[in-house]
Design a protein around this motif. Structure first.
Motif, mmCIF file in Angstrom:
data_model
loop_
_atom_site.group_PDB
_atom_site.id
_atom_site.type_symbol
_atom_site.label_atom_id
_atom_site.label_comp_id
_atom_site.label_asym_id
_atom_site.label_seq_id
_atom_site.Cartn_x
_atom_site.Cartn_y
_atom_site.Cartn_z
ATOM 1 N N UNK A 74 0.443 -0.791 0.232
ATOM 2 C CA UNK A 74 -0.357 -0.133 0.049
ATOM 3 C C UNK A 74 1.141 0.873 -0.180
ATOM 4 N N UNK A 75 1.921 1.428 0.762
ATOM 5 C CA UNK A 75 2.581 2.387 1.139
ATOM 6 C C UNK A 75 3.399 2.607 0.127
ATOM 7 N N UNK A 76 3.857 1.294 -1.100
ATOM 8 C CA UNK A 76 5.008 1.478 -2.906
ATOM 9 C C UNK A 76 3.693 1.876 -3.636
ATOM 10 N N UNK A 77 2.202 1.504 -3.706
ATOM 11 C CA UNK A 77 1.708 2.071 -4.607
ATOM 12 C C UNK A 77 1.368 4.125 -3.930
ATOM 13 N N UNK A 78 1.175 4.280 -3.305
ATOM 14 C CA UNK A 78 0.882 5.276 -2.671
ATOM 15 C C UNK A 78 2.044 5.855 -3.211
ATOM 16 N N UNK A 79 2.729 6.208 -3.181
ATOM 17 C CA UNK A 79 3.413 6.809 -3.613
ATOM 18 C C UNK A 79 3.905 7.186 -4.784
ATOM 19 N N UNK A 80 3.911 6.465 -5.806
ATOM 20 C CA UNK A 80 3.934 6.041 -6.988
ATOM 21 C C UNK A 80 2.526 6.105 -8.035
ATOM 22 N N UNK A 81 1.248 6.395 -6.961
ATOM 23 C CA UNK A 81 0.015 6.232 -8.252
ATOM 24 C C UNK A 81 -1.099 7.331 -6.995
ATOM 25 N N UNK A 82 -1.493 8.038 -8.477
ATOM 26 C CA UNK A 82 -2.226 8.861 -7.473
ATOM 27 C C UNK A 82 -3.873 8.168 -8.206
ATOM 28 N N UNK A 83 -5.370 8.270 -7.492
ATOM 29 C CA UNK A 83 -6.087 7.872 -7.890
ATOM 30 C C UNK A 83 -7.349 9.498 -7.893
ATOM 31 N N UNK A 84 -8.014 9.325 -9.004
ATOM 32 C CA UNK A 84 -8.859 9.963 -8.885
ATOM 33 C C UNK A 84 -10.250 9.219 -9.050
ATOM 34 N N UNK A 85 -11.425 9.968 -8.556
ATOM 35 C CA UNK A 85 -12.582 10.193 -8.689
ATOM 36 C C UNK A 85 -13.197 10.402 -9.895
ATOM 37 N N UNK A 86 -13.813 9.857 -10.621
ATOM 38 C CA UNK A 86 -14.999 10.017 -11.709
ATOM 39 C C UNK A 86 -15.888 9.407 -11.534
ATOM 40 N N UNK A 87 -16.730 10.401 -12.435
ATOM 41 C CA UNK A 87 -17.861 9.309 -12.665
ATOM 42 C C UNK A 87 -18.483 8.219 -12.662
ATOM 43 N N UNK A 88 -17.526 7.567 -13.619
ATOM 44 C CA UNK A 88 -17.461 5.864 -13.889
ATOM 45 C C UNK A 88 -16.237 5.197 -12.462
ATOM 46 N N UNK A 89 -15.778 6.127 -11.515
ATOM 47 C CA UNK A 89 -15.835 5.237 -10.188
ATOM 48 C C UNK A 89 -13.625 5.288 -10.812
ATOM 49 N N UNK A 90 -12.954 4.846 -9.776
ATOM 50 C CA UNK A 90 -11.568 5.699 -9.392
ATOM 51 C C UNK A 90 -11.026 4.926 -10.547
#
Length: 132
Positions: A74-90
């Motif tokens: 989880x820590x690794x993923x949070x450091x190299x990705x970003x997640x945006x919420x869209x109307x179709x989902x994350x």
């Protein structure tokens, strides 16, 4: 005349105890600081101009995750990705090297800021005479 880290540690530990910090709180302070010190040494490898990956030959992610009691993945993923919420989902997007460094540094800064604020509140609560 060098620095005596053991003596400085003892002074700091005594000060925290004098301010009313219990052993669990003191352990938490050291864990948070240790995690930050590991993480600040983490490097990123550019894959291309839009993406990067962790360059963690020293095992800094597992060390940080262990100190902070979070999952390494989880820590690794949070450091190299970003997640945006869209109307179709994350939607998850990979970060470039510059943005990954910004995320790493922001995470460290936010943790130090939260720690400092908590310490100030704890010390104020201990020293508050209740007279206004």
């Amino acid at each position: 005349p060098g620095v005596n880290d053991g003596e400085d540690y003892d002074i700091c530990l005594t000060a925290m105890k004098d301010c009313g910090f219990n052993d669990e709180q003191i352990d938490g302070v050291w864990r948070l600081v240790a995690g930050c010190l590991h993480l600040v040494n983490l490097d990123f490898k550019e894959i291309d101009k839009d993406t990067c990956e962790l360059n963690d030959g020293g095992g800094l992610i597992p060390k940080t995750a262990d100190q902070w009691k979070v999952e390494s993945g989880v820590l690794s993923a949070e450091l190299i990705t970003t997640t945006m919420q869209t109307r179709d989902g994350p939607v998850t997007k990979k970060l470039n090297k510059t943005k990954a460094f910004d995320v790493r540094d922001s995470l460290i800064k936010a943790n130090y800021d939260a720690l400092f604020g908590w310490e100030v509140d704890a010390i104020n609560a201990t020293t508050d005479s209740g007279t206004g």
